[in-house]
Motif scaffolding. Sequence first.
Motif, PDB file in Angstrom:
ATOM      1  N   ASP A   1      57.755 -17.407  39.306  1.00  0.00           N
ATOM      2  CA  ASP A   1      57.068 -16.433  38.468  1.00  0.00           C
ATOM      3  C   ASP A   1      56.139 -15.623  39.368  1.00  0.00           C
ATOM      4  OD1 ASP A   1      55.423 -15.028  36.733  1.00  0.00           O
ATOM      5  OD2 ASP A   1      55.066 -16.740  35.405  1.00  0.00           O
TER       6      ASP A   1
ATOM      7  N   ALA B   1      54.207 -13.000  38.854  1.00  0.00           N
ATOM      8  CA  ALA B   1      52.871 -12.723  38.320  1.00  0.00           C
ATOM      9  C   ALA B   1      51.963 -13.936  38.484  1.00  0.00           C
ATOM     10  CB  ALA B   1      52.961 -12.315  36.853  1.00  0.00           C
TER      11      ALA B   1
ATOM     12  N   LEU C   1      50.948 -14.355  42.155  1.00  0.00           N
ATOM     13  CA  LEU C   1      49.934 -13.382  42.552  1.00  0.00           C
ATOM     14  C   LEU C   1      48.585 -13.678  41.916  1.00  0.00           C
ATOM     15  CD1 LEU C   1      52.061 -10.098  42.522  1.00  0.00           C
ATOM     16  CD2 LEU C   1      51.291 -11.427  44.513  1.00  0.00           C
ATOM     17  N   ASP C   2      48.573 -14.097  40.651  1.00  0.00           N
ATOM     18  CA  ASP C   2      47.310 -14.453  39.990  1.00  0.00           C
ATOM     19  C   ASP C   2      46.648 -15.628  40.705  1.00  0.00           C
ATOM     20  OD1 ASP C   2      47.560 -12.441  38.125  1.00  0.00           O
ATOM     21  OD2 ASP C   2      48.324 -13.754  36.529  1.00  0.00           O
TER      22      ASP C   2
ATOM     23  N   GLU D   1      45.457  -5.540  41.125  1.00  0.00           N
ATOM     24  CA  GLU D   1      46.559  -5.408  40.178  1.00  0.00           C
ATOM     25  C   GLU D   1      47.860  -4.987  40.839  1.00  0.00           C
ATOM     26  OE1 GLU D   1      45.365  -2.855  36.984  1.00  0.00           O
ATOM     27  OE2 GLU D   1      43.540  -3.990  36.613  1.00  0.00           O
ATOM     28  N   LYS D   2      47.808  -4.586  42.080  1.00  0.00           N
ATOM     29  CA  LYS D   2      48.992  -4.064  42.757  1.00  0.00           C
ATOM     30  C   LYS D   2      49.365  -4.920  43.955  1.00  0.00           C
ATOM     31  CE  LYS D   2      48.308   0.663  41.254  1.00  0.00           C
ATOM     32  NZ  LYS D   2      48.316   2.060  41.634  1.00  0.00           N
TER      33      LYS D   2
ATOM     34  N   VAL E   1      56.020  -4.624  41.050  1.00  0.00           N
ATOM     35  CA  VAL E   1      55.943  -6.040  40.694  1.00  0.00           C
ATOM     36  C   VAL E   1      56.780  -6.342  39.457  1.00  0.00           C
ATOM     37  CG1 VAL E   1      54.373  -7.887  39.961  1.00  0.00           C
ATOM     38  CG2 VAL E   1      53.704  -6.338  41.806  1.00  0.00           C
ATOM     39  N   ALA E   2      56.748  -5.463  38.464  1.00  0.00           N
ATOM     40  CA  ALA E   2      57.516  -5.706  37.233  1.00  0.00           C
ATOM     41  C   ALA E   2      59.015  -5.735  37.516  1.00  0.00           C
ATOM     42  CB  ALA E   2      57.190  -4.632  36.191  1.00  0.00           C
TER      43      ALA E   2
ATOM     44  N   ALA F   1      59.840  -8.925  39.367  1.00  0.00           N
ATOM     45  CA  ALA F   1      59.753 -10.071  38.450  1.00  0.00           C
ATOM     46  C   ALA F   1      60.993 -10.175  37.562  1.00  0.00           C
ATOM     47  CB  ALA F   1      58.495  -9.967  37.596  1.00  0.00           C
TER      48      ALA F   1
END
Length: 159
Positions: A3, A5, A8-9, A59-60, A113-114, A117
């Motif tokens: 995943d 996202a 990265l989080d 965010e990027k 990123v989207a 993903a």
Amino acid sequence: MDDLAALLDDARARLDGVPRVRLGRGREARRLARVFGGRPVVEPVASAWHLGVLLVGDEKLWATGDIVRAAEEVRRGYTAESQRVRASIRAMAFRGGFAEGEVCHIDWRELDVAAIARGGSADPLSWDAGRLLVAWSPAGFRTPLAAYLDERIRLAAGS
């Protein structure tokens, strides 16, 4: 399946308090400035954590490009054109607001990123059997992104 996202989080949370670098973008002198001898600059446009071939922002996500240190322009007798060009870029970064000696990332590429993903790829990231891989060298050596981020975060944090 990895995943992106979540990876990265987690990276952003672990990097809290670690110094960032700034990304720059070239800009021609504004019209009025050109009248008075204004020259092109590299101006800061974002900040990120530098993790090898990746730049992780709030965010990027960007792929690392070229890196220079900002420097005040001075006359030097470079024999190679490439040295002149790099000196010119360093001076453009200094004129654009980067401090003397500050690292300036240029020629970076924003990664979608989207799209990644959803299973897409964008150099240096690609998928293999549900795992995100990162090509960490020009020779194309690929390693799992999770392990790569873990190692790079430990190095950046000094632990």
